[in-house]
Every structure is written in structure tokens, then in C-alpha cells.
Design a protein around this motif. Structure first.
Motif, short mmCIF file in Angstrom:
data_model
loop_
_atom_site.label_atom_id
_atom_site.label_comp_id
_atom_site.label_asym_id
_atom_site.label_seq_id
_atom_site.Cartn_x
_atom_site.Cartn_y
_atom_site.Cartn_z
N VAL A 21 -59.91 73.26 -5.15
CA VAL A 21 -58.50 72.47 -5.61
C VAL A 21 -58.52 70.98 -5.37
CG1 VAL A 21 -56.07 72.39 -5.44
CG2 VAL A 21 -56.90 74.51 -5.62
N GLY A 22 -58.24 70.21 -6.13
CA GLY A 22 -58.25 68.83 -5.85
C GLY A 22 -56.79 68.06 -5.99
N LEU A 23 -56.75 67.60 -5.14
CA LEU A 23 -55.14 66.77 -5.13
C LEU A 23 -55.37 65.26 -5.61
CD1 LEU A 23 -52.15 66.57 -3.94
CD2 LEU A 23 -53.23 65.73 -1.63
N VAL A 24 -54.52 64.77 -6.61
CA VAL A 24 -55.02 63.46 -6.90
C VAL A 24 -54.37 62.46 -6.11
CG1 VAL A 24 -54.46 62.01 -8.93
CG2 VAL A 24 -54.95 64.36 -9.44
N ARG A 25 -55.09 61.37 -5.48
CA ARG A 25 -54.67 60.68 -4.60
C ARG A 25 -54.66 59.08 -5.17
NH1 ARG A 25 -52.99 61.76 0.40
NH2 ARG A 25 -54.24 60.49 1.43
N SER A 26 -55.36 58.82 -6.04
CA SER A 26 -55.58 57.59 -6.80
C SER A 26 -55.69 57.71 -8.17
CB SER A 26 -56.50 56.66 -6.04
OG SER A 26 -57.94 57.18 -6.12
N THR A 27 -55.31 56.75 -9.00
CA THR A 27 -55.77 56.48 -10.29
C THR A 27 -55.94 54.90 -10.64
OG1 THR A 27 -53.31 56.28 -11.29
CG2 THR A 27 -54.17 58.62 -10.97
N ARG A 28 -56.93 54.79 -11.60
CA ARG A 28 -57.14 53.20 -11.84
C ARG A 28 -57.73 53.47 -13.29
NH1 ARG A 28 -61.39 54.75 -8.46
NH2 ARG A 28 -63.30 54.21 -9.10
N ALA A 29 -57.57 52.23 -13.77
CA ALA A 29 -58.39 52.00 -15.18
C ALA A 29 -59.75 51.81 -14.82
CB ALA A 29 -57.65 50.72 -15.77
N SER A 30 -60.67 52.12 -15.72
CA SER A 30 -62.14 52.03 -15.54
C SER A 30 -62.68 51.82 -16.93
CB SER A 30 -62.73 53.29 -14.78
OG SER A 30 -62.72 54.20 -15.64
N SER A 31 -63.95 51.50 -16.86
CA SER A 31 -64.92 51.39 -18.10
C SER A 31 -64.89 52.53 -18.91
CB SER A 31 -66.31 51.12 -17.76
OG SER A 31 -67.10 51.85 -16.90
N GLU A 32 -64.66 53.90 -18.04
CA GLU A 32 -64.52 55.13 -18.79
C GLU A 32 -63.26 55.53 -19.29
OE1 GLU A 32 -67.05 58.18 -17.72
OE2 GLU A 32 -68.27 56.83 -16.21
N GLY A 33 -62.22 54.74 -19.40
CA GLY A 33 -60.76 54.75 -19.46
C GLY A 33 -59.86 54.86 -18.41
N ARG A 34 -60.16 55.79 -17.46
CA ARG A 34 -59.45 56.18 -16.26
C ARG A 34 -60.10 56.93 -15.33
NH1 ARG A 34 -54.73 55.03 -14.77
NH2 ARG A 34 -53.68 54.44 -16.71
N THR A 35 -60.16 56.49 -14.15
CA THR A 35 -60.75 57.25 -12.92
C THR A 35 -59.69 57.53 -12.07
OG1 THR A 35 -62.72 55.98 -13.31
CG2 THR A 35 -62.32 57.06 -11.12
N ILE A 36 -59.58 58.93 -11.73
CA ILE A 36 -58.84 59.38 -10.57
C ILE A 36 -59.64 59.80 -9.50
CG2 ILE A 36 -57.04 60.30 -12.37
CD1 ILE A 36 -58.07 63.25 -11.91
N GLY A 37 -59.00 59.62 -8.32
CA GLY A 37 -59.60 59.94 -7.00
C GLY A 37 -58.93 61.12 -6.50
N ILE A 38 -59.74 62.29 -6.19
CA ILE A 38 -59.11 63.37 -5.77
C ILE A 38 -59.87 63.83 -4.47
CG2 ILE A 38 -58.59 64.44 -7.91
CD1 ILE A 38 -61.38 66.24 -7.37
N GLU A 39 -58.86 64.54 -3.63
CA GLU A 39 -59.33 64.96 -2.16
C GLU A 39 -59.48 66.71 -2.49
OE1 GLU A 39 -57.35 63.83 1.73
OE2 GLU A 39 -55.82 65.27 0.70
#
Length: 126
Positions: free
Chosen positions: A89-107
Motif C-alpha cells: 500500500v502506498g500513502l500519498v505524501r506529496s504531489t507536484r507538477a512535472s514533465s510527465e503531468g504530475r508526480t506523486i510521492g508515496i510512502e
């Protein structure tokens, strides 16, 4: 991963989020390496194909096409280039715009010890 296991893991991940001390934005719990690894992520009753763009023993960044809120919980599965299957399971800890559209950081949460060791070894070797 069954629905009840996912719900239990999600509740555990959200509870741990409330208990965790806040870290400065760029401080990492574990070293990360850039990668391009296919991943399947389950969220809101759907399974989506995506790409891990970096990986550590404790989490990862994924390319993500649609809006998602901090604290959302994903079921994720991927195979390391050495063939080791990883599912947790991954908990979404961050989101940001990126060259791929959006990048999410998961824990990662509920990552079995053998799989965590395999991820850590792969990261260390790369």
C-alpha cells in the motif's frame, strides 16, 4: 490484495500519517534512485498503469495523470528489474507538477520484509 486487507492497510497508513513528525520538504527517510519501472496502482476502485520515476526502500515517486489528494491510499504492485515482485500500500505524501503531468510521492506501508530488503538492495546497487 483483498478489499478488507486494503481497507485495513489504508486505516493503518492514515493513522501513522497523523502520528508522524513533519519533516522538512526535501529530507528523505531513505536514499532514492531514479528509475523507469512499470507499476500498477489501484485507487478509487480502478487499477491504473503508471511508471515509478524514483524508488527507495521506504517509498517512490510515480507519474500520475489525474488529481489526487494528500493522504489517499493506493494499492501498488511492480516488479524490480531483477524480477522481484513487490506489492504493498502506498500513502500519498506529496504531489507536484512535472514533465510527465504530475508526480506523486508515496510512502510504502505493509511492504513485507523480504520485499523491503529486495528494494533496498536494488536501490543500494544502483
Amino acid at each position: 490484495m483483498s478489499t478488507s486487507m486494503l481497507e485495513s492497510a489504508a486505516a493503518e497508513a492514515l493513522a501513522s500519517l497523523a502520528e508522524m513528525p513533519r519533516r522538512p520538504r526535501e529530507q528523505r527517510a531513505a536514499p532514492r534512485v531514479a528509475c523507469r519501472i512499470a507499476v500498477q496502482a489501484g485507487w478509487s476502485g480502478e487499477t491504473r498503469d503508471s511508471v515509478l520515476t524514483d524508488l527507495s526502500a521506504s517509498g517512490a515517486a510515480l507519474a500520475w495523470a489525474s488529481p489526487i489528494e494528500l493522504g489517499e491510499v493506493l494499492s501498488i504492485s511492480f516488479a524490480l528489474p531483477d524480477g522481484t515482485d513487490v506489492a504493498c500500500v502506498g500513502l500519498v505524501r506529496s504531489t507536484r507538477a512535472s514533465s510527465e503531468g504530475r508526480t506523486i510521492g508515496i510512502e510504502f506501508h505493509n511492504l513485507p520484509p523480504d520485499e523491503r530488503r529486495a528494494v533496498a538492495a536494488w536501490v543500494r546497487d544502483h
